[in-house]
Design a protein around this motif. Structure first.
Motif, PDB file in Angstrom:
ATOM      1  N   ASN A   7       0.832  -1.205   0.000  1.00 26.23           N
ATOM      2  CA  ASN A   7       0.000   0.000   0.000  1.00 26.23           C
ATOM      3  C   ASN A   7       0.864   1.251   0.000  1.00 26.23           C
ATOM      4  OD1 ASN A   7      -2.498  -1.162  -0.100  1.00 26.23           O
ATOM      5  ND2 ASN A   7      -2.616  -1.433   2.116  1.00 26.23           N
ATOM      6  N   ARG A   8       1.956   1.185   0.776  1.00 29.05           N
ATOM      7  CA  ARG A   8       2.868   2.324   0.795  1.00 29.05           C
ATOM      8  C   ARG A   8       3.432   2.581  -0.584  1.00 29.05           C
ATOM      9  NH1 ARG A   8       5.312   1.398   6.124  1.00 29.05           N
ATOM     10  NH2 ARG A   8       3.857   2.454   7.514  1.00 29.05           N
ATOM     11  N   ALA A   9       3.838   1.462  -1.259  1.00 26.79           N
ATOM     12  CA  ALA A   9       4.395   1.604  -2.607  1.00 26.79           C
ATOM     13  C   ALA A   9       3.375   2.248  -3.531  1.00 26.79           C
ATOM     14  CB  ALA A   9       4.816   0.236  -3.138  1.00 26.79           C
ATOM     15  N   ALA A  10       2.118   1.785  -3.395  1.00 23.36           N
ATOM     16  CA  ALA A  10       1.063   2.342  -4.249  1.00 23.36           C
ATOM     17  C   ALA A  10       0.920   3.834  -3.986  1.00 23.36           C
ATOM     18  CB  ALA A  10      -0.254   1.617  -3.985  1.00 23.36           C
ATOM     19  N   SER A  11       0.890   4.191  -2.704  1.00 22.47           N
ATOM     20  CA  SER A  11       0.730   5.602  -2.368  1.00 22.47           C
ATOM     21  C   SER A  11       1.900   6.406  -2.893  1.00 22.47           C
ATOM     22  CB  SER A  11       0.633   5.775  -0.862  1.00 22.47           C
ATOM     23  OG  SER A  11      -0.410   4.998  -0.373  1.00 22.47           O
ATOM     24  N   LYS A  12       3.099   5.827  -2.775  1.00 20.86           N
ATOM     25  CA  LYS A  12       4.293   6.541  -3.241  1.00 20.86           C
ATOM     26  C   LYS A  12       4.181   6.825  -4.732  1.00 20.86           C
ATOM     27  CE  LYS A  12       9.309   6.122  -3.057  1.00 20.86           C
ATOM     28  NZ  LYS A  12      10.405   5.215  -2.682  1.00 20.86           N
ATOM     29  N   ALA A  13       3.792   5.790  -5.474  1.00 19.42           N
ATOM     30  CA  ALA A  13       3.642   5.970  -6.910  1.00 19.42           C
ATOM     31  C   ALA A  13       2.623   7.055  -7.202  1.00 19.42           C
ATOM     32  CB  ALA A  13       3.213   4.662  -7.553  1.00 19.42           C
ATOM     33  N   PHE A  14       1.539   6.987  -6.478  1.00 18.04           N
ATOM     34  CA  PHE A  14       0.465   7.938  -6.733  1.00 18.04           C
ATOM     35  C   PHE A  14       0.925   9.363  -6.445  1.00 18.04           C
ATOM     36  CE2 PHE A  14      -4.207   8.948  -6.290  1.00 18.04           C
ATOM     37  CZ  PHE A  14      -4.495   8.555  -7.574  1.00 18.04           C
ATOM     38  N   VAL A  15       1.580   9.521  -5.288  1.00 18.68           N
ATOM     39  CA  VAL A  15       1.976  10.866  -4.882  1.00 18.68           C
ATOM     40  C   VAL A  15       3.011  11.431  -5.849  1.00 18.68           C
ATOM     41  CG1 VAL A  15       3.177  12.155  -3.108  1.00 18.68           C
ATOM     42  CG2 VAL A  15       1.396  10.550  -2.477  1.00 18.68           C
ATOM     43  N   MET A  16       3.978  10.590  -6.230  1.00 15.83           N
ATOM     44  CA  MET A  16       5.011  11.088  -7.146  1.00 15.83           C
ATOM     45  C   MET A  16       4.406  11.458  -8.479  1.00 15.83           C
ATOM     46  SD  MET A  16       8.590   9.418  -6.565  1.00 15.83           S
ATOM     47  CE  MET A  16       9.588  10.312  -5.438  1.00 15.83           C
ATOM     48  N   ASN A  17       3.426  10.654  -8.897  1.00 14.46           N
ATOM     49  CA  ASN A  17       2.765  10.986 -10.152  1.00 14.46           C
ATOM     50  C   ASN A  17       1.999  12.290 -10.029  1.00 14.46           C
ATOM     51  OD1 ASN A  17       3.099   9.264 -12.448  1.00 14.46           O
ATOM     52  ND2 ASN A  17       2.520   7.614 -11.074  1.00 14.46           N
ATOM     53  N   ARG A  18       1.450  12.515  -8.819  1.00 19.73           N
ATOM     54  CA  ARG A  18       0.710  13.771  -8.614  1.00 19.73           C
ATOM     55  C   ARG A  18       1.597  14.980  -8.857  1.00 19.73           C
ATOM     56  NH1 ARG A  18      -2.626  11.054  -8.442  1.00 19.73           N
ATOM     57  NH2 ARG A  18      -2.745  11.854 -10.551  1.00 19.73           N
ATOM     58  N   ILE A  19       2.856  14.884  -8.385  1.00 16.29           N
ATOM     59  CA  ILE A  19       3.759  16.012  -8.588  1.00 16.29           C
ATOM     60  C   ILE A  19       3.862  16.320 -10.074  1.00 16.29           C
ATOM     61  CG2 ILE A  19       6.100  16.843  -8.295  1.00 16.29           C
ATOM     62  CD1 ILE A  19       6.281  14.902  -5.880  1.00 16.29           C
ATOM     63  N   GLY A  20       4.107  15.224 -10.847  1.00 14.80           N
ATOM     64  CA  GLY A  20       4.193  15.411 -12.290  1.00 14.80           C
ATOM     65  C   GLY A  20       2.882  15.899 -12.874  1.00 14.80           C
TER      66      GLY A  20
ATOM     67  N   GLN B 156      11.625   9.551 -14.724  1.00 18.01           N
ATOM     68  CA  GLN B 156      12.938  10.147 -14.947  1.00 18.01           C
ATOM     69  C   GLN B 156      13.415  10.766 -13.637  1.00 18.01           C
ATOM     70  OE1 GLN B 156      14.492  10.096 -18.189  1.00 18.01           O
ATOM     71  NE2 GLN B 156      12.867   8.570 -18.274  1.00 18.01           N
ATOM     72  N   ILE B 157      14.706  10.979 -13.566  1.00 13.14           N
ATOM     73  CA  ILE B 157      15.242  11.703 -12.421  1.00 13.14           C
ATOM     74  C   ILE B 157      14.580  13.071 -12.402  1.00 13.14           C
ATOM     75  CG2 ILE B 157      17.311  12.963 -11.644  1.00 13.14           C
ATOM     76  CD1 ILE B 157      18.905  10.490 -12.284  1.00 13.14           C
ATOM     77  N   PRO B 158      14.067  13.590 -11.345  1.00  8.94           N
ATOM     78  CA  PRO B 158      14.213  13.077  -9.974  1.00  8.94           C
ATOM     79  C   PRO B 158      13.004  12.276  -9.485  1.00  8.94           C
ATOM     80  CG  PRO B 158      13.440  15.325  -9.906  1.00  8.94           C
ATOM     81  CD  PRO B 158      13.475  14.932 -11.350  1.00  8.94           C
ATOM     82  N   LEU B 159      12.069  11.997 -10.361  1.00  2.22           N
ATOM     83  CA  LEU B 159      10.833  11.374  -9.875  1.00  2.22           C
ATOM     84  C   LEU B 159      10.777   9.880 -10.216  1.00  2.22           C
ATOM     85  CD1 LEU B 159       8.284  14.175 -10.854  1.00  2.22           C
ATOM     86  CD2 LEU B 159       9.336  13.758  -8.642  1.00  2.22           C
ATOM     87  N   PHE B 160      11.901   9.203 -10.213  1.00  2.00           N
ATOM     88  CA  PHE B 160      11.868   7.820 -10.703  1.00  2.00           C
ATOM     89  C   PHE B 160      11.733   6.789  -9.599  1.00  2.00           C
ATOM     90  CE2 PHE B 160      15.930   5.915  -9.568  1.00  2.00           C
ATOM     91  CZ  PHE B 160      16.619   7.026  -9.092  1.00  2.00           C
ATOM     92  N   THR B 161      11.873   7.192  -8.344  1.00  2.00           N
ATOM     93  CA  THR B 161      11.993   6.165  -7.297  1.00  2.00           C
ATOM     94  C   THR B 161      10.717   5.370  -7.095  1.00  2.00           C
ATOM     95  OG1 THR B 161      11.451   7.855  -5.686  1.00  2.00           O
ATOM     96  CG2 THR B 161      13.764   7.372  -6.002  1.00  2.00           C
TER      97      THR B 161
ATOM     98  N   PHE C 272       5.597  20.333 -19.019  1.00  2.00           N
ATOM     99  CA  PHE C 272       5.227  19.028 -19.579  1.00  2.00           C
ATOM    100  C   PHE C 272       6.266  17.989 -19.236  1.00  2.00           C
ATOM    101  CE2 PHE C 272       2.224  20.914 -22.814  1.00  2.00           C
ATOM    102  CZ  PHE C 272       1.128  20.222 -22.331  1.00  2.00           C
ATOM    103  N   PHE C 273       7.539  18.414 -19.310  1.00  2.00           N
ATOM    104  CA  PHE C 273       8.591  17.438 -19.048  1.00  2.00           C
ATOM    105  C   PHE C 273       8.571  16.976 -17.597  1.00  2.00           C
ATOM    106  CE2 PHE C 273      13.023  16.307 -17.982  1.00  2.00           C
ATOM    107  CZ  PHE C 273      13.065  15.150 -18.719  1.00  2.00           C
ATOM    108  N   ILE C 274       8.180  17.892 -16.683  1.00  2.00           N
ATOM    109  CA  ILE C 274       8.067  17.437 -15.287  1.00  2.00           C
ATOM    110  C   ILE C 274       6.983  16.373 -15.185  1.00  2.00           C
ATOM    111  CG2 ILE C 274       7.475  18.168 -12.953  1.00  2.00           C
ATOM    112  CD1 ILE C 274       8.688  20.880 -13.635  1.00  2.00           C
ATOM    113  N   GLY C 275       5.874  16.615 -15.899  1.00  2.00           N
ATOM    114  CA  GLY C 275       4.841  15.588 -15.951  1.00  2.00           C
ATOM    115  C   GLY C 275       5.397  14.288 -16.484  1.00  2.00           C
ATOM    116  N   VAL C 276       6.182  14.404 -17.550  1.00  2.00           N
ATOM    117  CA  VAL C 276       6.773  13.204 -18.141  1.00  2.00           C
ATOM    118  C   VAL C 276       7.690  12.521 -17.139  1.00  2.00           C
ATOM    119  CG1 VAL C 276       8.368  12.425 -19.927  1.00  2.00           C
ATOM    120  CG2 VAL C 276       6.560  14.053 -20.476  1.00  2.00           C
ATOM    121  N   CYS C 277       8.463  13.326 -16.381  1.00  2.00           N
ATOM    122  CA  CYS C 277       9.355  12.752 -15.379  1.00  2.00           C
ATOM    123  C   CYS C 277       8.575  11.896 -14.399  1.00  2.00           C
ATOM    124  CB  CYS C 277      10.058  13.865 -14.594  1.00  2.00           C
ATOM    125  SG  CYS C 277      11.425  14.571 -15.488  1.00  2.00           S
ATOM    126  N   GLY C 278       7.402  12.421 -14.000  1.00  2.00           N
ATOM    127  CA  GLY C 278       6.595  11.639 -13.071  1.00  2.00           C
ATOM    128  C   GLY C 278       6.138  10.350 -13.697  1.00  2.00           C
TER     129      GLY C 278
END
Lengths: 336, 171, 628, 109
Positions: free
Chosen positions: C165-178, C233-238, C223-229
């Motif tokens: 669940n944490r992993a899911a939330s992490k993915a979601f939150v990082m994608n939100r940034i993008g 891509q660095i920095p949103l790849f973790t 747009f590229f920040i969105g793409v990073c998410g």
């Protein structure tokens, strides 16, 4: 003689006749009962015991006036009074004879020709319950209360079937005035011919309404000692008993007027209005009433008493459906 | 002759007031019956004979008998009731007085037409029947449905709960 | 068939599948669930073939209705664009998607949430199609968010595991940034150009050529920040390595083949804008190079089979980003396609291995599996060689093309990518050798139960292996004398010069890479073939520690962002929320509450009181009636 | 019997209004000060009758039968209401063993 004076005289006369008839109904009852039970009956007071009712009355008057200490005094006295009053009020709408015409003025042989006479009858009869209820309750006695409640529920239950049977009668005669209804039945065209089922229902209900055998459960001696008048003595008891006979008389008169043409009779109906017709009509009326009184007494000494649940079943499950059926059949005939 | 009205009115009000202040329920009932009688008398004066008798049959003959029945049945006469304490009585007095004043005020402001139409037969059974079955047939049918519903409701209300067996039978 | 019908046939079956399986799935038998689930993308695939036959070469816009009219004059239609680019993406999404659906029948057969899984999968395909087909930024964004949602749902599919669940939330939150950046970019686009559909944007931007226009730079960077998410891509790849918590087919479909490439697709779609902003291209290039290198180096030391593949995916996405930066959009798409083949193959193969080992993912506990899993061994071999870049497999051609394109663009990028591809070959061979060669290092009873995957899993593997083998035929380089089919196909949609290099350079590149890869192959098999990955040394060197711990990026983020945010958040919560906002919000509530408490005494439940109240109410109403 | 109404017509309708208002207020007073719920119920009947009386008077003065029909309906509904109400009172009495209105305090929402 003004109309008002005549009215007053007539009303007093009717009261007198009612009381007189009721008085001698008691005599008739005892004589008939004796006859049916192969006895002699009252025969000491006067010739054939004809003065017996008077003697009874005097006896009741001179009995000790007893009011239980725990009872409600006012209501205890009011009970029989109400009962008697309502019994006497009933006769106001009954036409006892054809109109009398003397010197161009018409004297109606009826205390009040209400155009809703039948409703009046109903209203007053339903008020009779109060006398019983109040008296029975005021006695502060278990048996009295039970008797009173029995009487009240019996009256209410049978009023329904009675009303329904009259509805079909009213449908035939299309009037609520008793005078109109009687006038319509000239000659032989009595309502009994058109409403045999209605008549049967009505007469059974009349027995129940007057608390007469076989429906005399409210005063059933074996179960409730004396029912609602257990605690009553002296003339208050007399009023209760007397009112019952007045009820019998009035019921008979109503039965005669509604279903048997009242004062109508072949030949009498064809007479010209006048003293003769009025007298003959009155005679006919009283003959028919007398017949029904006889029927009341006859049945009382012939049939055994019903059980209370049988009574209720008969009222609610037999008579009311039958009465509704009667209304439907009547409506069908009227339509055709 | 018009004194009749005032006498009846006074009696009606007294009887009604006695209903309110009688401490004995049965007396209240009887005074109420008297009230109904007097009101019926008013109806007769108004030439509404049919309604007068219906009033007696329905109210005096049926409804009040029911009341009497219930009071006797519950045997309420044992404890004569004490009236409410002064607070509710004061509140009641104030509100009733207020409504009375309001009625008076509106009565002053109202235009009550004094002209009458000379149709004396409007209270007769034929007239009422005609209006009832011509204009108000549907409400009348609804009334009968209402009665049916009331009947069923009462039967259900007073039905005895079917008692559950104290213990469930063992299998 | 008219385009609208084709569109409907492509778009709606997955949604229908989702609705049917989602609503009734719990009460349906498994065979019916899986049939519905597999046939819906299959139908879309068939419709895509129809679209290819009917509509190839012409850009067709299908407008269903006007969605809304934005501020100003931007009319947002619910409309779809079928051009050659979307057709290629359609094939990838529906084709690979269908194969993975089929694979999942076998893989998920024992799972409680069988129908739920397929419902989510179908929903994902639907949103992906929305993303790929959308003719304007808003529809694309709807799909973009939808796939994010499905990704969240599927990463956290086994929701009883808190870690997942944490992993899911992490993915979601990082994608939100993008996504936030993406959304701002859309607003900016509408604000500056007044257009929102790709066709209009294309017209606006090509008519009015302004190199490095600040507005365009801002938009393209956002747009590229969105793409990073989305494309990790660095920095949103973790988030991507952590996303491996989901079932393996999910990793294959969403986190390797399709969703993560959405960013690449977006930039390819918006290529006309990126052509105008060299600054952004440079940023993308640097980011891509860094991503490719960092991820590849981290992958060198990972021991979880899926983590290795995840970092590999990140690295390959970096490759694509660099290709985009070099203006070689078609090359990026080419790599996207081949990558989707071999990475899906690798993931599914890894899934097969995990399936065979009953959930074991650590390559240190594997080894020698080639004896028991011949099919898996074969297909994994194909996949590994393809990603490592040995000719004539698909990966070789696409990577070669990227390198060629980058070489002529920027030498620094070229070196970085060359290094990264060498690392790629290294970690892939390391993984492959550790898993399939040598002796089994796990428990004996596990070895007893190792088994080959069922046919429903093997079938898609074989198909993907064939595709990985032959995928390179889509884009043979010029020196082979063949025409570049993908280039020819995509040129109507993406205007871009052909990548060409001198023959000498090409041959040199081929030769060097072949030599390097083969050398690495030999070293790897020698080193890991028998003993598997070495036990970490007692005193690990600085680099080793750095790599094993993934450059401490998660920790740095924790320190740099999460921790300060938490402190600020808790301060704001106590001072701001509880202190100010809650008091302000609670004040009317308190007033009402105390008033209600006072009024509550009126409702004392007493019939007598109620009667009095009704009379008082009557009084009040009468008064009002009298007054008014 | 028509001569009685003719005399009565000399009485203005407003006196009927006053009478029925007074009757209504008496009923209202009873509703508020009595504690026995059956009496309260009876007082409600007084109020109903007050309204009926006014309606009959108005109908009679206007020579319109419709008003009397309305009274008929009122009576019918009152009869149904009383029967249901009394049944409920009996049930309450069975449960609470009282008819004191102040003790019916379980109507909290």
């Amino acid at each position: 003689m003004s109309e008002l004076t005549f009215k007053i005289i007539f009303i007093v006369a009717i009261f007198g006749i009612s009381l007189f008839v009721a008085m001698y109904t008691t005599y008739a009852e005892r004589k008939l009962a004796a006859f049916l039970q192969d006895r002699l009956g009252p025969n000491r007071a006067g010739p054939f015991g004809l003065l017996q009712p008077l003697a009874d009355g005097v006896k009741l008057f001179f009995k000790e006036e007893f009011i239980p200490r725990v009872s409600d005094r006012i209501l205890f006295i009011a009970g029989p009074a109400i009962f008697m009053c309502t019994a006497l009020m009933t006769s106001a709408v009954i036409p006892f004879a054809p109109d009398l015409e003397i010197n161009g003025t018409t004297y109606s042989m009826q205390a009040a020709d209400l155009n809703v006479g039948i409703l009046y009858l109903f209203g007053v009869v339903s008020l009779g319950v109060y006398g019983i209820l109040v008296g029975g309750w005021a006695s502060n006695n278990k048996f009295s209360l039970l008797g009173a409640i029995r009487a009240a529920s019996q009256n209410i239950s049978y009023e329904l079937a009675m009303g329904l049977s009259i509805v079909s009668l009213v449908m035939v005669s299309s009037s609520l005035s008793l005078r109109d209804i009687v006038d319509q039945q000239s000659g032989w065209s009595w309502n009994i011919i058109y409403q045999p089922l209605g008549f049967l229902i009505f007469i059974v209900c009349a027995f129940a309404e007057t608390n007469r055998a076989p429906f005399d459960l409210p005063e059933c001696e074996t179960e409730l000692i004396g029912g609602y008048h257990t605690e009553f003595s002296s003339m208050k008891l007399g009023l209760y008993l007397f009112a019952e006979y007045i009820h019998v008389f009035i019921s008979s008169a109503v039965l005669a007027s509604l279903y048997f043409g009242g004062y109508q009779f072949p030949y009498v109906s064809d007479l010209d209005p006048g003293l003769v017709k009025t007298l003959l009509g009155g005679l006919v009326m009283f003959a028919k009433t007398g017949f029904f009184i006889f029927l009341f007494i006859w049945i009382r000494w012939t049939l055994p008493r019903f059980r209370y649940d049988q009574l209720m079943n008969l009222g609610w499950k037999v008579l009311i459906p039958l009465a509704v059926l009667n209304v439907l059949i009547t409506a069908l005939f009227i339509l055709i | 002759m018009d004194k009749i009205f005032y006498i009846l009115a006074a009696l009606t009000l007294i009887a009604a007031f006695m209903v309110v202040i009688s401490r004995h329920p049965i007396r209240s009932v009887l005074f109420l019956v008297a009230t109904f009688f007097l009101i019926s008398a008013q109806y007769i004066l108004l030439n509404a004979q049919f309604l007068a008798l219906v009033n007696i049959i329905v109210y005096a003959g049926a409804i009040m008998v029911l009341f009497l029945f219930v009071i006797m049945f519950l045997n309420l006469s044992r404890d004569l009731e004490r009236f409410a304490s002064w607070m509710p009585i004061a509140a009641a007095g104030i509100s009733v007085g207020g409504i009375g004043l309001l009625l008076l005020a509106s009565y002053r402001g109202a235009q009550i037409s004094t002209d009458t139409v000379g149709n004396y037969d409007s209270g007769l059974v034929e007239q009422i029947g005609e209006v009832l079955y011509r204009d108000y047939l549907f409400p009348m049918e609804v009334c009968s449905v209402l009665f049916l519903v009331a009947m069923i409701g009462i039967v259900l209300l007073n039905r005895k709960e079917r008692e559950l067996p104290a213990k469930l039978p063992l299998p | 068939m008219n385009p609208e019908l084709i569109l409907h046939l492509i778009l709606w079956p997955p949604l229908a599948g989702f609705l049917i399986n989602g609503v009734f799935g719990a009460r349906m038998p498994k065979w019916l669930v899986s049939t519905i689930a597999c046939f819906s993308p299959l139908l879309s695939f068939a419709a895509s073939v129809a679209a290819y036959i009917q509509l190839a070469g012409q850009a067709t816009t299908v407008k269903l209705y006007t969605w809304f009219v934005g501020e100003g004059s931007a009319i947002v239609d619910f409309s779809f664009l079928i051009d050659n680019l979307s057709i290629v993406m359609l094939f990838v999404v529906t084709g690979v998607g269908t194969l993975i659906h089929v694979y999942s029948i076998g893989y998920m057969s024992g799972d409680r949430g069988f129908h739920r899984f397929f419902a989510y999968l179908n929903l994902f395909v639907f949103f992906m199609l929305l993303l790929v087909l959308g003719s304007n930024l808003v529809v694309l964004f709807a799909g973009w968010e939808g796939v994010g949602l499905c990704s969240f749902l599927l990463i956290g599919f086994w929701y009883d595991n808190l870690e997942y669940n944490r992993a899911a939330s992490k993915a979601f939150v990082m994608n939100r940034i993008g996504d936030l950046a993406f959304l701002v970019a859309i607003f900016l686009t509408i604000y500056t150009t007044g257009a929102v559909s790709f066709a209009d944007l294309h017209d606006t931007m090509t008519n009015d050529v302004r190199i490095n226009d600040p507005a365009y730079v801002a938009i393209s960077l956002l747009f590229f920040i969105g793409v990073c998410g989305k494309s990790a891509q660095i920095p949103l790849f973790t988030w991507l390595p952590d996303a491996m918590a989901g079932p393996t087919p999910v990793s294959a479909l969403i986190h390797a083949a399709t969703m993560v490439t959405a960013g690449i697709y977006l930039i390819a779609r918006m290529h006309f804008m990126y052509d105008l902003v060299p600054v952004t291209q440079l940023v993308i290039g640097i980011t891509g190079c860094l991503t490719a290198l960092v991820a590849a180096t981290i992958a060198l030391k990972q021991n979880d089979i899926k983590k290795i593949l995840a970092y590999s995916t990140v690295s390959q996405l970096g490759f694509m980003a660099v290709a985009l930066a070099a203006g070689a959009y078609i090359t990026a798409i080419f790599h996207l396609v081949t990558h989707s083949f071999f990475k899906a193959l690798l993931f599914l193969g890894a899934g097969s291995v995990i399936h065979g080992l009953h959930g074991e993912q650590d390559i240190r506990q594997m080894g020698g599996l080639r004896h028991k899993m011949r099919w898996t061994y074969g297909v994994m071999l194909v996949g590994t060689i393809a990603i490592a870049g040995l000719p004539p497999l698909s990966g070789f051609f696409s990577k070669d093309e990227i390198l060629t394109a980058v070489h002529s663009h920027n030498m620094g990028f070229f070196i970085a990518l060359a290094l990264a591809s060498a690392f790629t070959a290294w970690y892939m061979f390391r993984m492959f050798a550790s898993v399939f060669h040598g002796a089994f290092r796990g428990k004996n009873e596990t070895w007893e139960h190792v088994h080959e995957a069922p046919w429903s899993m093997r079938g898609p593997l074989v198909v993907l292996a064939v595709l990985s083998l032959a995928g390179g035929l889509l884009g043979l380089p010029a020196i082979t004398g063949q025409s570049h089919r993908l280039y020819n196909f995509l040129v109507p949609a993406i205007v871009q010069p052909k990548i060409s290099a001198s023959h000498a350079f090409e041959y040199a590149l081929w030769g060097i890479s072949l030599a390097v890869i083969l050398t690495l192959l030999v070293i790897c098999f020698k080193r890991y073939g028998s003993s598997g990955p070495s036990v970490p040394s007692v005193t690990p060197s600085f680099f080793e520690r750095l790599l094993v711990n993934k450059y401490f990026i998660d920790e740095i983020y924790e320190r740099l962002f999460v921790h300060p945010l938490k402190i600020a958040g808790s301060w704001l919560m106590h001072r701001g929320d509880y202190g100010i906002i809650d008091r302000v919000v609670h004040f009317p509530g308190k007033v009402v509450e105390s008033g209600a408490f006072a009024l509550r005494n009126l409702q004392d439940g007493k019939l007598s009181s109620y009667l009095l109240y009704s009379v008082v109410a009557l009084l009040i109403f009468l008064t009002l009636f009298l007054i008014f | 019997m028509n001569h009685i109404p003719e005399i009565i017509r000399t009485i203005p309708l407003s006196h009927y209004v006053a009478l029925s208002s007074a009757l209504f207020l008496i009923g209202l007073l009873g509703v508020l000060i009595r504690k026995n719920i059956i009496i309260v119920f009876m007082c409600i009947e007084i109020m109903l009758n007050a309204v009926n009386l006014l309606m009959v008077a108005a109908a009679s003065y206007r020579g319109d039968s419709a008003g009397q029909v309305m009274v008929l309906f009122t009576m019918a509904v009152a009869a149904a209401e009383v029967s249901v109400g009394l049944a409920i009172i009996v049930m309450i009495y069975k449960n609470l063993k009282t008819t004191n209105i102040d003790l019916f305090d379980q109507m909290k929402g």
